[in-house]
Scaffold this active site. Structure first.
Site, PDB file in Angstrom:
ATOM      1  CB  SER A  74      -1.341  -0.193   1.082  1.00 12.27           C
ATOM      2  OG  SER A  74      -2.124   1.109   1.385  1.00 12.27           O
ATOM      3  CG  HIS A 113      -5.218  -2.882   0.352  1.00 16.96           C
ATOM      4  ND1 HIS A 113      -4.872  -2.219  -1.092  1.00 16.96           N
ATOM      5  CD2 HIS A 113      -5.055  -2.111   0.610  1.00 16.96           C
ATOM      6  CE1 HIS A 113      -3.750  -1.196  -0.929  1.00 16.96           C
ATOM      7  NE2 HIS A 113      -4.064  -1.055   0.596  1.00 16.96           N
ATOM      8  CG  ASP A 150      -6.223  -4.262  -4.476  1.00 17.18           C
ATOM      9  OD1 ASP A 150      -6.062  -2.940  -2.693  1.00 17.18           O
ATOM     10  OD2 ASP A 150      -4.293  -4.544  -4.231  1.00 17.18           O
TER      11      ASP A 150
END
EC number: 3.4.11.5
Length: 303
Positions: free
Chosen positions: A109, A276, A249
């Site tokens: 991320s 994610h 995601d």
């Protein structure tokens, strides 16, 4: 069993906390892996299962970035203190303090965004970069989030929009609506793993970095990163790069496509059925893909 040690590394007037997992049987030529957590400000806990990559004979290094977890907290720092360059500087300081000549880098991320920032500096010891569940710009991230929000139930969308307009994003109804998005696109494991909950809890207890740079949640980005983009610098990355994402995601394909289009040496892998937190949803498959990529670049420059 791997040997786990922790230490604090001085960084300017502060300290960066580090966790090092050393394999019980080191494999010749296996370079250490440094893991960059997300947020910004989510701490390392939710990425702890990457420790199991030590089973393949390599050292795994987690650390808490400045402002969160076990590193120095700075709740009174000015908004303009929290910049990507601050975290690039912290990383470079950490590598020097640990005396790492060659290493792999994995970011999840925000950590993937930071990893890309680091890689554009072409550090001498960087042998590979894994960008996991990350966008190449926050404008693309916002567009992707808007598209995913449009697929939520109408009443959930209305609740989100109403409270964002009113500035009441801590209202229980807003938080419940946000959870619908999270269950679809952030972590599809029920119940949410303890490691993830610990990262969230520490961020909520001291949200300075997350709220300043990101905003109140994953899809309402109003912080200082809202205009961030690395697209026009991606051709500066020399390290072989792997881009990883999940089918559902919140980092939608459009958000990470620039990595594939502009990084000279790059490959990608999308995990079907994942979102994610792919590494928590499909941990063995995720580690297998990452381990194979790292092994290819312990000594070879080719994909």
């Amino acid at each position: 069993m791997p040997e786990i040690s922790t230490r604090s590394v001085p960084f300017c007037a502060w300290e960066t906390w580090v966790r090092i997992t050393a394999p019980d049987e080191p494999r010749a030529g296996a370079l250490p892996l440094i893991v960059l957590h997300g947020g910004p400000g989510m701490a390392h806990d939710y990425l702890l299962n990457l420790d199991e990559l030590a089973d393949s004979g390599r050292t795994v290094i987690h650390y808490d970035q400045l402002g969160c977890g076990n590193s120095t907290h700075l709740p009174d720092a000015a908004e303009d203190f929290w910049t990507p360059q601050l975290f690039v500087d912290e990383f470079e300081n950490l590598v020097a303090a640990l005396g790492l000549a060659d290493y792999h880098l994995l970011g999840q991320s925000w950590g993937g965004m930071l990893g890309a920032e680091i890689a554009t500096h072409r550090p001498a010891g960087l042998r590979s970069l894994s960008i996991c569940n990350s966008p190449a710009s926050m404008a693309l991230w916002a567009e992707g989030a808007a598209g995913l929000r449009a697929l939520l139930p109408v009443e959930v969308q209305a609740t989100l929009s109403r409270h964002e307009t009113q500035g009441t994003v801590t209202h229980p109804d807003y938080l419940a609506a946000a959870e619908v998005f999270y269950e679809r696109h952030v972590c599809r494991v029920t119940p949410v793993p303890d490691d993830f909950q610990r990262s969230v809890a520490q961020m909520e207890a001291e949200p300075t970095v997350y709220h300043t740079m990101n905003g109140p949640n994953e899809f309402h980005v109003v912080g200082t990163l809202r205009s961030w983009s690395i697209i026009d610098r991606l051709d500066q990355i020399e390290a072989p790069t792997l881009v990883v994402a999940g089918e559902f995601d919140e980092a939608t394909p459009a958000t990470w496509r620039p990595f594939l289009d502009r990084i000279p040496t790059v490959a990608s892998h999308v995990f079907a059925g994942a979102s994610h937190c792919t590494h928590l949803e499909q941990p063995e498959a995720f580690r297998s893909v990452i381990a194979a990529f790292l092994a290819r670049h312990d000594s070879s420059p080719s994909l």
